[in-house]
Design an enzyme around this catalytic site. Structure first.
Site, PDB file in Angstrom:
ATOM      1  N   HIS A 164       0.816  -1.217   0.000  1.00 24.88           N
ATOM      2  CA  HIS A 164       0.000   0.000   0.000  1.00 24.88           C
ATOM      3  C   HIS A 164       0.845   1.260   0.000  1.00 24.88           C
ATOM      4  O   HIS A 164       0.515   2.242  -0.652  1.00 24.88           O
ATOM      5  CB  HIS A 164      -0.903   0.016   1.227  1.00 24.88           C
TER       6      HIS A 164
ATOM      7  N   GLU B 276      -0.154 -13.595 -25.794  1.00 21.49           N
ATOM      8  CA  GLU B 276       0.791 -13.705 -24.680  1.00 21.49           C
ATOM      9  C   GLU B 276       1.137 -15.152 -24.348  1.00 21.49           C
ATOM     10  O   GLU B 276       1.839 -15.412 -23.380  1.00 21.49           O
ATOM     11  CB  GLU B 276       0.273 -12.956 -23.448  1.00 21.49           C
TER      12      GLU B 276
ATOM     13  N   ASP C 293       3.930 -11.864 -20.345  1.00 21.16           N
ATOM     14  CA  ASP C 293       3.631 -13.297 -20.295  1.00 21.16           C
ATOM     15  C   ASP C 293       4.233 -14.051 -21.471  1.00 21.16           C
ATOM     16  O   ASP C 293       4.671 -15.192 -21.311  1.00 21.16           O
ATOM     17  CB  ASP C 293       2.114 -13.520 -20.257  1.00 21.16           C
TER      18      ASP C 293
ATOM     19  N   CYS D 197       1.254  -4.168 -25.212  1.00 18.26           N
ATOM     20  CA  CYS D 197       0.933  -3.529 -23.930  1.00 18.26           C
ATOM     21  C   CYS D 197       1.774  -4.077 -22.780  1.00 18.26           C
ATOM     22  O   CYS D 197       1.582  -3.697 -21.640  1.00 18.26           O
ATOM     23  CB  CYS D 197      -0.550  -3.646 -23.629  1.00 18.26           C
TER      24      CYS D 197
HETATM   25  C1  PEP Z   1       1.409  -9.005 -20.392  1.00 18.78           C
HETATM   26  O1  PEP Z   1       1.360 -10.191 -20.052  1.00 18.78           O
HETATM   27  O2  PEP Z   1       2.335  -8.513 -21.069  1.00 18.78           O
HETATM   28  C2  PEP Z   1       0.347  -8.066 -19.977  1.00 18.78           C
HETATM   29  C3  PEP Z   1       0.299  -6.837 -20.438  1.00 18.78           C
HETATM   30  O3  PEP Z   1      -0.572  -8.526 -19.076  1.00 18.78           O
HETATM   31  P1  PEP Z   1      -0.319  -8.651 -17.492  1.00 18.78           P
HETATM   32  O4  PEP Z   1       0.991  -7.967 -17.197  1.00 18.78           O
HETATM   33  O5  PEP Z   1      -1.488  -7.986 -16.859  1.00 18.78           O
HETATM   34  O6  PEP Z   1      -0.281 -10.122 -17.304  1.00 18.78           O
HETATM   35 MG    MG Z   2      -0.460 -11.046 -19.266  1.00 21.10          MG
END
Ligand code: PEP
Ligand code: MG
Length: 581
Positions: free
Chosen positions: A189, A432, A456, A503
């Protein structure tokens, strides 16, 4: 110099204020049989008083900081309303005839042992909530006010074993220059609060409370995770200089906010933001995000005792959709599992949670939960540009099943008279899992877009647990296998005329994003505070040149060769761009 975990970026230089947890003696005694009822009443009154105080802090935080941060206090309230917790204390008073203070201490003493059995950083952090809530009840029993950071005379740097959310919530932001704590991780937190308040912080320093004296000068480097105790005059000057440069740098970056995200030779890239909740949208917009490329909805489900209702979800999704309009928001359906637990869902324990029943697998299993989320997403699409994305897809059947459920929900809503936008909601998948990346040609016929989840994708392709520091050296974004998979995904998508975004964290890394651009990515979605820096670099890069660099990169055999090659071709150039105006 101490090294800890960087929790919130920036540099702070100032005097130490040690926030010690008050230690006070409590009398241990046995009560008489006829005193039991009075003692239980005294305990329950103190609990009620504590709940009232916490509710007040919660309201204050909601107004001053944000809804998500205020939610932290709900955990406290949950603890104090938990019949098991309260019941165990009452039982101790009744059966062992202990006074209320001793009963609380005894129950709390058993917690570290119980919590240690769970190997999740997130759950370990919640242990502090229980401790803090219990501490507050003790204060109320003893009628002693809690120490607080709300009335500070001078600017200070807070050093503590840990800061309770109530400490950070009530503190005077103008006076607290930074935090440094013995314990904590990036999800604690204290770290979340520090980032929301934009105060430099380093956590997990182990013994800083023992190593500094009140009034000593320290420097906090929230980017590197360093803390300098009693720095020399020259060191202070150097950090002051760095702090000045950091502030000027951030200020200068602001001038890029309204400029297009375009390479020197005119290739336009959409630059969006990753968020975990509506309270981060303003920060994203302030940094010039062209929409939200990844809304991680799982945070709506975490830290709760019941599932979020359709209305609660609708409110969150609608807020984001309205705020980012005319840009769009990509809402990713529930991605619980892996390292993200503690949801109200009754999930079985798994030996390999990252490869278990997570994300889309869970949604397809718990169709009611999935449908509620999809209904909220579809209804939110009435208020802005909304797209939906499924996480952790590993086969075509999963996409088809998920889409079928989405259409069913849409039909049900329309039958109920809900008027949804005429152009149908765009549907995308996260790429991913290696199987999805290999099958991109097939999947691209089924969806409107792809978004590469490199976090991932790297973990699964290289078989490296992304949260295990012992194998972190194997986590290589420029491993030839990763580059080849990304190349395959982009080519397959473009053949089918759909766009591909990225992302994962690779998109926030300057060399990483240059490689993604060279491979033909159309959109990048990154943390709000990384947007302007990335735009600055993109505007100085030549896309054609990047394509040539990645063509050669794809021929290399090892991560090390790839990194060396990239460093030689782009490293100096990127560093120069960052330094320049
Ligand atoms: C990823 O796996 O790159 C992703 C953007 O998702 P998360 O980090 O939420 O698993
Ligand atoms: Mg992911």
């Amino acid at each position: 110099m101490l090294k800890g975990i960087p929790a919130s970026s920036g540099i702070a230089i100032g005097e130490v204020y040690i926030l010690e947890k008050e230690t006070f003696c409590i009398l241990e005694y046995r009560i008489k049989k006829e005193e039991i009822e009075t003692e239980i009443r005294r305990f329950k009154e103190a609990v009620e008083e504590t709940k009232k105080q916490i509710a007040e802090i919660k309201e204050k935080v909601k107004k001053k900081i944000g809804k998500r941060e205020a939610y932290i206090f709900q955990t406290y309230l949950n603890v104090l309303e938990d019949p098991l917790f309260i019941g165990e204390i009452v039982k101790k008073i009744k059966e062992e005839r202990l006074n209320a203070e001793t009963a609380i201490r005894e129950i709390c003493k058993s917690f570290p042992h119980r919590f240690k059995l769970v190997q999740s950083e997130f759950i370990q952090e919640r242990f502090r909530d229980v401790e803090d809530a219990a501490e507050r009840v003790l204060h109320n029993l003893l009628k002693r006010p809690m120490l607080s950071l709300s009335h500070l005379e001078e600017e200070i740097i807070v050093v503590a074993y840990d800061l309770a959310p109530s400490d950070t919530a009530s503190m005077d932001k103008k006076k607290v220059l930074g935090f440094a704590t013995d314990v904590g991780g990036r999800t604690s937190h204290t770290a979340i609060m520090a980032r929301a308040l934009e105060i430099p912080a380093v956590v997990g320093l182990r013994e800083i409370t023992k190593k500094v004296k009140p009034g000593a000068t320290i420097v906090i480097d929230g980017d590197k995770g360093h803390v300098l105790i009693n720095p020399t005059y020259t060191q202070i000057k150097r950090y002051q200089e760095r702090k000045k440069r950091f502030l000027i740098y951030r200020k200068k970056l602001e001038s890029l906010k309204s400029l297009p995200c375009q390479s020197l030779d005119g290739r336009e890239i959409e630059l969006a933001a990753n968020i975990a909740g509506p309270e981060e949208v303003d920060l994203a917009i302030r940094n010039g995000a062209e929409g939200i490329g990844l809304y991680r909805t799982e945070y709506l489900y975490m830290n709760k005792t019941s599932l979020p209702s359709e209305e609660e979800q609708l409110e969150a999704y609608r807020t984001v959709a309205e705020k980012v309009n005319p840009h769009s928001v990509i809402i990713r359906t529930l991605d619980i599992g892996g390292d993200k637990f503690l949801s109200p869902l009754p999930l079985p324990e798994e030996i390999n949670p990252f490869m278990g029943q997570r994300a889309i697998r869970l949604s397809l299993e718990m169709v009611d939960v999935f449908k509620t989320q999809l209904r909220a997403i579809l209804r939110a699409s009435q208020y802005g540009k909304v797209k939906v994305m499924f996480p952790m897809v590993s086969s075509l059947e999963e996409v088809q099943k998920a889409k079928k459920i989405l259409f069913e929900v849409k039909k049900e809503l329309e039958e109920k008279g809900v008027s949804l936008p005429s152009n149908s909601l765009e549907v995308g998948v996260m790429i991913e899992v290696p199987s999805a990346a290999i099958m991109a040609d097939v999947l691209s016929k089924e969806v409107d877009f792809f978004s590469l989840g490199t976090n991932d994708l790297i973990q699964y392709t290289l078989a490296v647990d992304r949260v295990n520091e012992r194998v972190a050296y194997l986590y290589q974004p420029f491993h030839p296998s990763i580059l080849r998979l990304i190349d395959n995904v982009v080519k397959a998508a473009h053949r089918e005329n759909i766009w591909v975004g990225a992302c994962g964290e690779m998109a926030s890394d300057l060399l990483g994003m240059a490689v993604l651009l060279g491979l033909g990515i159309d959109e990048l979605s990154v943390a709000p505070t990384s947007i302007l820096e990335i735009k600055k670099v993109i505007r100085q890069l030549n896309w054609e040149e990047l394509q040539k660099i990645t063509t050669h990169l794809l021929k290399l055999s090892t991560s090390q060769q790839a990194r060396r090659y990239l460093e030689s071709k782009l490293g100096k150039k990127i560093r120069k761009t960052l330094k320049g105006d």
